[in-house]
Design a protein around this motif. Structure first.
Motif, mmCIF file in Angstrom:
data_model
loop_
_atom_site.group_PDB
_atom_site.id
_atom_site.type_symbol
_atom_site.label_atom_id
_atom_site.label_comp_id
_atom_site.label_asym_id
_atom_site.label_seq_id
_atom_site.Cartn_x
_atom_site.Cartn_y
_atom_site.Cartn_z
ATOM 1 N N ARG A 1 16.970 100.815 81.920
ATOM 2 C CA ARG A 1 15.670 101.296 81.888
ATOM 3 C C ARG A 1 15.611 102.262 80.847
ATOM 4 O O ARG A 1 15.223 102.419 79.515
ATOM 5 C CB ARG A 1 14.882 101.663 82.828
ATOM 6 N N GLU A 2 16.290 103.138 80.974
ATOM 7 C CA GLU A 2 15.898 104.408 80.145
ATOM 8 C C GLU A 2 16.504 103.830 78.874
ATOM 9 O O GLU A 2 16.640 103.910 77.541
ATOM 10 C CB GLU A 2 16.354 105.638 79.864
ATOM 11 N N MET A 3 18.013 103.142 78.898
ATOM 12 C CA MET A 3 19.083 102.593 77.652
ATOM 13 C C MET A 3 18.302 101.521 77.084
ATOM 14 O O MET A 3 18.418 101.687 75.759
ATOM 15 C CB MET A 3 20.505 102.274 78.131
ATOM 16 N N ARG A 4 17.671 100.732 77.893
ATOM 17 C CA ARG A 4 16.419 100.134 77.208
ATOM 18 C C ARG A 4 15.248 100.656 76.136
ATOM 19 O O ARG A 4 14.878 100.129 74.899
ATOM 20 C CB ARG A 4 16.090 98.956 78.027
ATOM 21 N N ALA A 5 14.973 101.612 76.266
ATOM 22 C CA ALA A 5 13.809 101.666 76.073
ATOM 23 C C ALA A 5 14.180 102.733 74.962
ATOM 24 O O ALA A 5 13.372 102.735 73.890
ATOM 25 C CB ALA A 5 13.078 102.794 77.044
ATOM 26 N N VAL A 6 15.347 103.779 74.414
ATOM 27 C CA VAL A 6 15.844 104.622 73.150
ATOM 28 C C VAL A 6 16.394 103.066 72.207
ATOM 29 O O VAL A 6 16.285 103.363 71.221
ATOM 30 C CB VAL A 6 16.995 105.199 73.781
ATOM 31 N N TRP A 7 17.128 102.107 72.752
ATOM 32 C CA TRP A 7 17.432 101.253 71.766
ATOM 33 C C TRP A 7 16.222 100.947 71.517
ATOM 34 O O TRP A 7 16.165 100.602 70.249
ATOM 35 C CB TRP A 7 17.855 100.099 72.562
ATOM 36 N N ASP B 1 13.068 102.054 70.559
ATOM 37 C CA ASP B 1 12.844 103.075 70.170
ATOM 38 C C ASP B 1 13.403 103.731 68.758
ATOM 39 O O ASP B 1 12.524 104.656 68.628
ATOM 40 C CB ASP B 1 12.394 104.107 71.113
ATOM 41 N N SER B 2 14.167 103.649 68.806
ATOM 42 C CA SER B 2 15.275 104.523 67.461
ATOM 43 C C SER B 2 15.351 102.833 66.419
ATOM 44 O O SER B 2 16.663 103.309 66.108
ATOM 45 C CB SER B 2 16.497 104.416 68.488
ATOM 46 N N PHE C 1 23.171 102.011 62.879
ATOM 47 C CA PHE C 1 23.262 100.876 63.929
ATOM 48 C C PHE C 1 24.476 101.985 65.160
ATOM 49 O O PHE C 1 24.549 102.342 66.193
ATOM 50 C CB PHE C 1 24.088 99.914 63.811
ATOM 51 N N ALA C 2 25.364 102.605 64.934
ATOM 52 C CA ALA C 2 26.083 103.655 65.595
ATOM 53 C C ALA C 2 25.175 104.625 66.467
ATOM 54 O O ALA C 2 26.102 104.292 67.702
ATOM 55 C CB ALA C 2 27.807 103.931 64.706
ATOM 56 N N GLU C 3 24.899 104.779 65.645
ATOM 57 C CA GLU C 3 23.853 106.326 65.804
ATOM 58 C C GLU C 3 23.113 106.001 67.257
ATOM 59 O O GLU C 3 22.693 106.572 68.531
ATOM 60 C CB GLU C 3 23.511 106.566 65.270
ATOM 61 N N ARG C 4 22.827 104.185 66.984
ATOM 62 C CA ARG C 4 21.703 103.859 67.371
ATOM 63 C C ARG C 4 22.096 103.383 69.468
ATOM 64 O O ARG C 4 21.416 104.284 70.520
ATOM 65 C CB ARG C 4 21.105 103.019 67.540
#
Length: 270
Positions: A124-130, A132-133, A138-141
């Motif tokens: 869930r947190e991985m998806r949220a940060v993806w 929201d960023s 791309f690599a940093e995201r």
């Protein structure tokens, strides 16, 4: 034993992965420019990588490719896979025999998945940060999303390896080929943090200069550069930059502030 994100941003496709597993980057990710990206994990079937890429290359959607991979695999209940196509369609699958917690989430341009995790909060947190960023490169995201999963608990067994694999047409080092990033942390107490450090080093050595930030190499600045180079035993910026792997950041009559900072640091100037 692994958590990963497979994603697309523009023409770039890639995978970021972390695990309590040695050299995870040698096993999990696959990607091909203009075709798609894939992560195979849990009781990973490494044949999924060439087979999945071949199906995407032939025009199959991620959902069709995953269905075909599973149909031919008698151990599919133990597999986990995420696939994103060049058009952004995505699919994630978690077999019912994967060790808990295991699961994944997919949407336009991304698939996140993991097994033997501390809980569903990791994906869930991985998806949220993806989501929201989107302003990040791309690599940093990808690494930011991976770091979010790590911070949320990550692999329930601990930390060991991490990797980043990205393809983008013509974006290979020096403009050669499509492999933009292939960074691996094989065995480290903080693999995701170390992956972030390697990404920063990569950007210094292989990133592209912003023309608007280049400084005219004239006057006092030109004299300073000549003096610093002489102190290091070089008669030209080209020779020194070649030794330092910074030749890709050279510009005629100008200097990248990053190159200048690196030269000053090498000369002991702070």
């Amino acid at each position: 034993m692994t958590f990963s994100i497979v994603a697309r941003q523009g023409s770039a496709l890639g995978v970021a992965v972390a695990s309590k597993f040695l050299s995870v980057g040698a096993l999990v990710p696959a990607a091909e420019a203009g075709v798609g990206a894939l992560a195979t994990q849990a009781w990973a079937n490494l044949a999924y990588r060439p087979q999945g890429m071949a199906m995407l290359r032939s025009g199959a959607s991620p959902a069709e490719a995953v269905a075909a991979l599973l149909a031919a695999d008698g151990r599919r209940a133990h597999r986990q896979v995420g696939v994103v196509g060049a058009d952004g369609r995505a699919e994630t699958y978690t077999g019912e025999e994967c060790l808990p917690w295991a699961g994944g989430l997919a949407g336009d341009g991304y698939a996140v998945q993991g097994n033997i995790l501390t809980g569903p909060e990791v994906v869930r947190e991985m998806r949220a940060v993806w989501l929201d960023s989107a302003e990040l490169p791309f690599a940093e995201r990808l690494v930011a999303a991976l770091a979010a999963g790590d911070a949320a608990g990550g692999d329930a067994r601990g930390r060991q390896g991490a990797a980043l694999y990205v393809v983008d047409p013509g974006r290979g080092v020096g403009g050669w080929g499509d492999l933009a990033y292939d960074l691996r942390v094989d065995d480290h107490p903080d693999p995701v943090g170390e992956l972030g450090r390697l990404l920063a080093v990569h950007e210094v050595l292989h990133g592209v200069s912003d023309p608007a930030e280049l400084l005219p190499l004239e006057g006092e600045l030109a004299e300073e550069v000549r003096r610093l180079l002489g102190g290091l035993g070089y008669d030209s910026l080209d020779r020194w930059a070649g030794v330092e792997n910074l030749e890709g950041r050279l510009a005629e009559g100008r200097i990248d502030p990053l190159v200048l900072d690196h030269l000053r640091a090498a000369s002991g100037v702070r």
